[in-house]
Design an enzyme around this catalytic site. Sequence first.
Site, PDB file in Angstrom:
ATOM      1  CG  ASP A  85      -0.261  -0.004   2.538  1.00  0.00           C
ATOM      2  OD1 ASP A  85       0.733  -0.742   2.676  1.00  0.00           O
ATOM      3  OD2 ASP A  85      -0.700   0.718   3.457  1.00  0.00           O
TER       4      ASP A  85
ATOM      5  CD  GLU B 240       4.194   0.764   7.070  1.00  0.00           C
ATOM      6  OE1 GLU B 240       4.957   1.081   8.001  1.00  0.00           O
ATOM      7  OE2 GLU B 240       3.888   1.561   6.152  1.00  0.00           O
TER       8      GLU B 240
END
Length: 392
Positions: free
Chosen positions: A79, A144
């Site tokens: 991400d 994250e």
Amino acid sequence: MANETLEDAVLASETLALAVELLKRRSVTPDDAGCHDLIAARLQALGFHIERHRHNDVDNLWARRGTASPVVCFAGHTDVVPPGPLEQWLSDPFEPTLRDGKLYARGAADMKTSDAAFVTATERFLARRPDHPGSIAFLLTSDEEGPATDGTVRVVEALKARGELLDYCIVGEPTSAAEFGDTIKNGRRGSLSGTLRVKGVQGHIAYPHLAKNPIHLAAPAIAELAETMWDEGNSYFPPTTWQISNIHAGTGVTNVIPGMVEIQFNFRFSTASTAEGLMDAVNEILDSHGLDYEIDWNLSGKPFLTPRGALCDRLSEAVHEVTGLTPELSTTGGTSDGRFIADICREVVEFGPLNMSIHKLNEHVALENVEQLAAVYEKALEKLLGESDERV
């Protein structure tokens, strides 16, 4: 290199080619946008056992090849943070662009280049050492950059529940500061946040004797908290810090004494302190000032530390052989998913590209560092799992 096209560069670099494919995917947290599919297909072809761990909107990938120890794990995230104002980018943040020897795209430095380098390093190592001792694993998440509540921590919980532990883990966060290869993160401080609400009595500002101003009541305690030396740190960590992030009080008008003040604060703490000890110390200070208060605590990460040993030493050797630099071991910066992995892994470090452009407009990574990064990871595998008489 300045006149090289991206197409030419991709043909010359397997790592760059995979990085470009990952960077084209708009994987803003928590959307993986198919990045895990690309990586899983490559790993499956190498004989990895693939597991998908999806929690709510978050995709997690656990892959392992081998059943023996030691287990070397590459960990990271697919991400990225939002790109921000598109008009302020020099090129589309999700259309990788090569310009002046740099690859521009959201996630180029943080951390899709590392993800790609993990894969190609593993492919090259296995091409030479298909019967290596031990195991290789991958742990990737799409959570994250966000709350991090359904990402790596969930996979760690699942592995821990079935007794699956790791020996060495390299997290691909962008750790290099001034030049590629100058820094390895061998630990991170813990993060403990609190929301303190000090109660008073609301009243007309012209009649303070009929009210109790919670801001005035809290001020001496805040001053003491700000001046307190919580610990002295140690050889790996600086002293613990306490900082206020927000203060809220009042009704928005100028003639009302507020009935409560809310103070949000954060500890960044070393292994010289514990979360429990810090919470007790705060309560003791507040109690000594006779305040009527309540606190909500949030421990988002405990500190972790990997002292010099097998992983730090072997990775440092790999970096030196590729770059000529001897990396500094550092514990500075914010938190990372290493804080979760440390619960099941005895040695965890972070190493990756330059971090000067991360989360910024026009994020980029130097083209020459792309294959250097893969070479470092490959050498690390060789040193941790290969024979001493066969080097990369």
